[in-house]
Design a protein around this motif. Structure first.
Motif, short mmCIF file in Angstrom:
data_model
loop_
_atom_site.label_atom_id
_atom_site.label_comp_id
_atom_site.label_asym_id
_atom_site.label_seq_id
_atom_site.Cartn_x
_atom_site.Cartn_y
_atom_site.Cartn_z
N THR A 202 20.90 -3.61 25.49
CA THR A 202 22.07 -2.94 26.19
C THR A 202 21.64 -1.56 26.65
O THR A 202 21.12 -0.81 25.83
CB THR A 202 23.28 -2.91 25.19
N PHE A 203 22.28 -1.53 27.66
CA PHE A 203 21.96 -0.21 28.20
C PHE A 203 23.06 0.70 29.09
O PHE A 203 23.87 -0.02 29.81
CB PHE A 203 20.69 -0.04 29.16
N THR A 204 23.10 1.77 29.57
CA THR A 204 24.09 2.33 30.41
C THR A 204 23.37 2.94 31.63
O THR A 204 22.39 3.36 31.52
CB THR A 204 24.93 3.71 29.61
N ILE A 205 24.18 3.05 32.74
CA ILE A 205 23.49 3.49 33.98
C ILE A 205 24.65 4.57 34.71
O ILE A 205 25.67 3.83 35.19
CB ILE A 205 23.28 2.24 35.14
N ASP A 206 24.32 5.71 34.67
CA ASP A 206 25.18 6.69 35.28
C ASP A 206 24.44 7.81 35.96
O ASP A 206 23.43 7.95 36.06
CB ASP A 206 25.94 7.46 33.80
N PRO A 207 25.52 8.77 36.57
CA PRO A 207 25.07 9.82 37.27
C PRO A 207 24.42 10.78 36.34
O PRO A 207 24.60 10.60 35.11
CB PRO A 207 26.23 10.54 37.92
N LEU A 208 23.23 11.55 36.94
CA LEU A 208 22.34 12.56 35.82
C LEU A 208 23.39 13.45 35.15
O LEU A 208 22.86 13.62 34.05
CB LEU A 208 21.51 13.16 36.85
N ASP A 209 24.12 13.93 35.59
CA ASP A 209 25.04 14.97 35.21
C ASP A 209 26.26 14.28 34.17
O ASP A 209 27.00 14.98 33.97
CB ASP A 209 25.55 15.98 36.15
N ALA A 210 26.36 13.04 34.00
CA ALA A 210 27.41 12.32 33.12
C ALA A 210 27.22 12.62 32.07
O ALA A 210 26.43 12.94 31.22
CB ALA A 210 27.41 10.97 33.44
N LYS A 211 28.56 12.88 31.27
CA LYS A 211 28.79 13.20 29.93
C LYS A 211 29.48 12.27 29.17
O LYS A 211 29.36 11.81 27.94
CB LYS A 211 29.37 14.56 29.72
N ASP A 214 31.24 5.45 29.96
CA ASP A 214 32.26 4.35 29.86
C ASP A 214 31.94 2.92 29.52
O ASP A 214 32.58 2.12 28.68
CB ASP A 214 33.28 4.22 30.92
N ASP A 215 30.75 2.58 30.28
CA ASP A 215 30.51 1.42 30.31
C ASP A 215 28.94 1.08 30.24
O ASP A 215 28.22 1.94 30.27
CB ASP A 215 30.93 0.72 31.96
N ALA A 216 28.88 0.06 29.81
CA ALA A 216 27.38 -0.39 29.39
C ALA A 216 27.18 -1.92 29.71
O ALA A 216 28.04 -2.61 29.74
CB ALA A 216 27.00 -0.12 27.76
N LEU A 217 26.03 -2.35 30.02
CA LEU A 217 25.45 -3.74 30.32
C LEU A 217 24.50 -4.30 29.14
O LEU A 217 23.55 -3.81 28.80
CB LEU A 217 25.03 -3.73 31.93
N GLY A 230 26.83 -9.15 29.51
CA GLY A 230 27.98 -8.44 28.85
C GLY A 230 28.25 -7.30 29.61
O GLY A 230 27.37 -6.53 29.99
N VAL A 231 29.46 -7.02 30.00
CA VAL A 231 30.18 -5.73 30.37
C VAL A 231 31.02 -5.20 29.22
O VAL A 231 31.80 -5.75 28.74
CB VAL A 231 30.84 -5.95 31.56
N HIS A 232 30.39 -3.99 28.83
CA HIS A 232 30.89 -3.37 27.38
C HIS A 232 31.55 -2.00 27.70
O HIS A 232 31.03 -1.08 28.16
CB HIS A 232 29.88 -3.13 26.47
N ILE A 233 32.95 -2.05 27.65
CA ILE A 233 33.69 -0.92 28.09
C ILE A 233 34.15 -0.18 26.63
O ILE A 233 34.61 -0.90 25.76
CB ILE A 233 35.20 -1.25 28.74
N SER A 234 34.02 1.12 26.75
CA SER A 234 34.45 2.03 25.57
C SER A 234 35.98 1.48 25.03
O SER A 234 36.83 1.64 25.92
CB SER A 234 34.49 3.48 25.96
N ASP A 235 36.13 1.28 23.75
CA ASP A 235 37.29 0.82 23.40
C ASP A 235 38.27 2.04 22.88
O ASP A 235 38.45 2.31 21.70
CB ASP A 235 37.07 -0.03 22.02
N ASP A 274 31.89 12.31 23.32
CA ASP A 274 31.24 11.95 21.67
C ASP A 274 31.67 10.60 21.24
O ASP A 274 30.77 9.53 21.42
CB ASP A 274 31.27 12.88 20.74
N LEU A 275 32.67 10.56 20.56
CA LEU A 275 33.10 9.32 19.83
C LEU A 275 33.30 8.08 20.80
O LEU A 275 32.85 7.23 20.45
CB LEU A 275 34.45 9.62 19.22
N CYS A 276 34.03 8.23 21.86
CA CYS A 276 34.21 6.99 22.91
C CYS A 276 33.05 6.97 23.77
O CYS A 276 32.94 5.75 24.38
CB CYS A 276 35.55 7.47 23.70
N SER A 277 32.16 7.83 23.85
CA SER A 277 31.16 7.67 24.99
C SER A 277 29.96 6.73 24.41
O SER A 277 29.61 6.93 23.49
CB SER A 277 30.65 9.26 25.19
N LEU A 278 29.58 5.84 25.08
CA LEU A 278 28.72 4.94 24.58
C LEU A 278 27.13 5.38 24.74
O LEU A 278 26.38 5.20 25.57
CB LEU A 278 28.66 3.60 25.59
#
Length: 655
Positions: A202-211, A214-217, A230-235, A274-278
């Protein structure tokens, strides 16, 4: 006695109440119910009213020329605003203890006099001022400065004054922060009822400056022709319970606001970053859409539910693009397979009638003091499109899952949709009229296909940005609603927002509703309880309203950064595209900066130009040369007004 009553009755008919709209020139108009035209109020008859005030007026039937119905303001019933944001100008000519606050955003047509008997005030400070009185004998209202944001043009002063103007809280209360810390320390979990996916790549793909991630594949090959994706969204909804202090605060904000170099988050950073960020290499709770797909891009089976995941790697878009281009790097097989599937999804979507509009974004690099030092124009690449397609698919399939029964008939279940109405015909007609002199056409009978053809033709052309903006303006605004009308732009009949719950409250609503439908037959005392449709419709409308405010804020701040950056190029010449005309000016999109400047018609030296009756072109009185919207011209940057966020240009002789 009877005649006396008639006189009184007639006299009463001349009195009305309405909201006043005051122009920059000082005269005004009042809209009154039952009147076809607004009532004209001369400059000397506004009686200290301010723009938007509810006023009582008296009609003086006709003016001296016997044309308009004129009126005068007798009384201000209710002020729309008493607080304004402006720039403090000190009077250095005298030892006066008074200064002037100039408001530049058209919300007030007069300057405000203020007392400055305090050393903390400085010339050109951006301030919040409150009107305290307006004596009849004085032309200007008297005010009191209640907040200083800093020097106008400075990064923090511009951000905080904008947030104040739009009524946005940029700090969380101690109570909200404490509630977030409690949730973080407890890390409430329900792993026993979650599908454990921690052993799947599983991995995330986001902009360089993202903190906030929300989502992982995830993807794994099941056999020669089948993959499990799998598309995994922060609960987020697991942690934020409806009705809690945090929930009320998140709803109040409704969305995160993204400025260049700064984020005003919907949730405290303890949760959002932190807590919700994947985050990679950490166990995280998610809400997942898992499906099997064959090599033709056909979905064979689907599953929705709560999961626990562990991201193996955090990728940036740039890293993923390199992997796609070179077919090597971490998880290159998984990423390239997802990329191939995303191309199939794009092709299907376009075949179904989706409009393919990819706007170029202006991106700035800031120095340590948050001054813009360089810019680049960012286009969506394959990595962006990969993520976009799987998020679109997830939002569509979740909406379909709730809205349709197994036999494909409507389930009539309550849900929150992302809807997009058909475009306004008049705006499309306006677009057609503008592009025809440039050699482009629109077919109304097959509008979406025609728009996609137009978008292909203008790609890389100087007029691309202008036409794309016109297409966007012609489109209806997407919004949230419990009443589904489909999404015109995407050509999806069922669509929602589910994939960004860290930054959008609408997605939290969708999470709660989906979870309810997945678990409603379970005997659980703590289960989510469905409300009436009016409750969700009100929330939908509010989320739409807050989204528009966030967009306006982000645009206005971008304009400030653009104007600040362009200031260093004073005296330089550039090419631009004509994007608009008024009776006295021409608006030009500077191609290098993708930002708009203005040339006054009276300053064009090659001829005396006037606006044509169609409003789409100007014509020279002597040489009869015509300039249309979309024409390329050469201009010189001669001035920048930071207060008004205006770029003033000079017209180079365009022979």
């Amino acid at each position: 006695m009877k005649s006396e009553k008639k006189i009184k009755k007639k006299h009463c008919k001349n009195f009305f109440t309405g909201f006043i709209n005051i122009t920059n020139h000082g005269y005004a108009f009042v809209n009154i119910e039952g009147f076809k035209k607004d009532i004209f109020i001369p400059k000397n008859k506004t009686n200290r009213a301010l723009n938007g005030d509810l006023v009582k007026i008296r009609l003086n039937r006709k003016n001296s020329k016997g044309i308009k119905i004129e009126g005068e303001v007798l009384k201000i019933i209710k002020r729309k605003n008493k607080k304004f944001i402006g720039i403090l100008k000190m009077n250095f000519q005298s030892h006066s203890k008074y200064g002037t606050v100039i408001v530049y955003n058209n919300s007030i047509h007069v300057d405000i006099f203020v007392s400055i008997d305090n050393e903390k005030y400085h010339h050109n400070d951006k301030v919040l001022v409150q009107i305290i009185s307006w004596p009849k004998e004085i032309k200007n209202p008297l005010g009191k400065i209640i907040k200083i944001f800093g020097k106008t043009g400075e990064y923090k002063a511009e951000i905080y004054s904008l947030l104040e103007e739009y009524g946005i809280h940029y700090e969380f209360s101690k109570e909200v922060e404490n509630e977030a810390k409690k949730i973080f320390s407890k890390r409430i979990s329900d792993t026993e009822i979650r599908k454990d996916l921690r052993n799947i790549n599983t991995f995330t793909i986001d902009p360089l400056d993202a903190k906030d991630f929300d989502d992982a594949l995830s993807i794994r090959k099941l056999n020669d022709d089948t993959w499990e994706i799998g598309v995994h969204i922060s609960d987020v909804s697991h942690y934020i319970k409806e009705g809690s202090l945090l929930d009320k605060e998140a709803y109040s904000r409704a969305t995160s606001i993204y400025f260049i170099g700064e984020v005003i988050p919907m949730l405290p950073k303890t949760l959002s970053n932190d807590l919700c960020s994947l985050q990679p290499m950490e166990d995280k709770l998610s809400f997942s859409y898992i499906f099997n797909m064959d090599s033709q891009g056909k979905i064979l089976k689907s599953w929705f539910g709560k999961t626990i995941i562990r991201s193996d790697r955090r990728f940036t878009y740039e890293e993923v693009q390199k992997i796609i281009d070179k077919k090597k790097g971490d998880f290159h097989e998984e990423i390239y397979t997802l990329f191939l599937f995303s191309k199939i999804l794009t092709k299907k979507r376009l075949k179904n009638g989706s409009i393919y509009l990819e706007k170029v974004e202006v991106k700035f690099n800031l120095d340590k003091k948050n001054n813009p030092i360089s810019l680049h124009l960012e286009k969506n690449n394959d990595a962006h499109r990969l993520i976009e397609e799987f998020m679109l698919l997830t939002n569509q399939k979740i909406s379909e899952f709730v809205s349709l029964n197994f036999n494909e008939n409507p389930s009539n279940k309550l849900f929150i949709y992302r809807v997009h109405d058909k475009p306004d015909f008049q705006k499309i007609f306006f677009l057609k009229k503008i592009i025809e002199p440039l050699g482009y056409f629109l077919n109304f009978k097959n509008l979406k296909t025609s728009i996609n053809c137009l978008l292909k033709k203008i790609k890389g052309r100087p007029e691309q940005n202008m036409i794309e903006n016109l297409i966007l303006r012609a489109m209806s605004k997407a919004k949230y609603s419990t009443k589904n009308i489909g999404h015109y732009g995407l050509s999806f009949f069922y669509y929602t927002h589910f994939t960004s719950p860290i930054r959008r409250y609408s997605d939290i609503i969708a999470h709660r509703l989906l979870h309810y439908y997945l678990t409603k037959n379970h005997n659980n005392e703590n289960a989510y309880k469905l409300k009436k449709i009016e409750f969700y419709e009100k929330q939908s409308q509010y989320c739409s309203y807050k989204e528009r405010i966030a967009i306006d804020l982000e645009r206005e701040f971008l304009k400030y950064i653009q104007v600040k950056y362009i200031k260093k190029f004073l005296g330089k010449e550039f090419y631009g595209i004509i994007t608009g005309f008024t009776d006295w000016s021409v608006y030009i999109d500077l191609l290098l900066f993708q930002t708009e400047g203005m040339v006054r018609l009276c300053d064009i030296k090659e001829d005396s130009y006037i606006l044509n009756s169609n409003n789409y072109s100007i014509i020279g009185k002597k040489k009869r040369k015509v300039y249309h919207l979309g024409d390329k011209v050469k201009v010189k940057l001669i001035d920048v007004n930071m207060e008004k966020k205006q770029i003033i240009l000079d017209w180079i002789d365009n022979k």
